[in-house]
Write an enzyme that holds these catalytic residues in place. Structure first.
Site, PDB file in Angstrom:
ATOM      1  N   CYS A  61     -17.203 -20.298   1.922  1.00 49.66           N
ATOM      2  CA  CYS A  61     -18.001 -20.229   3.149  1.00 49.66           C
ATOM      3  C   CYS A  61     -18.058 -21.589   3.845  1.00 49.66           C
ATOM      4  CB  CYS A  61     -19.419 -19.753   2.832  1.00 49.66           C
ATOM      5  SG  CYS A  61     -19.475 -18.227   1.874  1.00 49.66           S
ATOM      6  N   HIS A  62     -18.282 -22.613   3.056  1.00 52.87           N
ATOM      7  CA  HIS A  62     -18.522 -23.968   3.560  1.00 52.87           C
ATOM      8  C   HIS A  62     -17.231 -24.645   4.023  1.00 52.87           C
ATOM      9  CE1 HIS A  62     -20.852 -27.654   3.874  1.00 52.87           C
ATOM     10  NE2 HIS A  62     -20.003 -28.299   3.088  1.00 52.87           N
TER      11      HIS A  62
END
Length: 172
Positions: A61-62
């Site tokens: 996600c990051h």
């Protein structure tokens, strides 16, 4: 993953999300901000790109999911997108903190879907209890135009393909 309960052509169900709108005060990372409520009603008459991640600050996600949306912000705007929002089951303070670390400012709204309730109503959750994370929002993306779904895709496996910025841009 639960069974998908929303399709292209459907009107999205009403949702109310906690968010901490970006202000210049939040540039001071010791400031937390005050959560407010964003209702999907505010998307009436707007073109919205909504993408979901299982968790803020998690590796895929990051590193792979959120950053391309920010990098391609102007491409989304050039295609008439009014709102870009990222949603996760994290609380609004975590989502705001993640947005500040990523440099989102006011370009991408961070939305908290506590316990993945709204996403769950759409069949867009994933049970990550075996990892100690509980039920989370699935990795998905939607294009919503005047509250009507024009594109909805859920990642079939780990990684970012159909919910990524390039896939969404190609469908605008």
């Amino acid at each position: 993953m639960a069974s998908l309960k929303i399709s292209v052509g459907d009107t999205i169900p009403k949702g109310r999300f906690n968010t901490i709108p970006f202000t210049e005060e939040l540039a001071d990372h010791s400031v937390c901000g005050i959560p407010t409520i964003l209702s999907t009603d505010s998307w009436k008459g707007k073109k919205v790109v909504l993408f979901s991640v299982p968790g803020a600050f998690t590796p895929t996600c990051h590193v792979n999911h959120l950053p391309p949306y920010l990098a391609k912000y102007h491409e989304f705007k050039a295609k008439g997108v009014d709102v870009i929002a990222v949603i996760a089951a994290n609380d609004p303070f975590v989502m705001s903190g993640w947005g500040r670390v990523e440099g989102l400012t006011d370009k991408i709204i961070t939305l908290s879907d506590p316990n993945a309730v709204w996403s769950g109503s759409l069949g867009l959750t994933i049970d990550l209890s075996s990892l100690g994370f509980g039920v989370r929002t699935s990795r998905y993306a939607m294009i919503i135009d005047d509250l009507v779904v024009k594109y909805v895709e859920v990642e079939p496996a780990r990684g970012v393909t159909v919910s990524g910025a390039d896939a969404v841009l190609a469908n605008l």
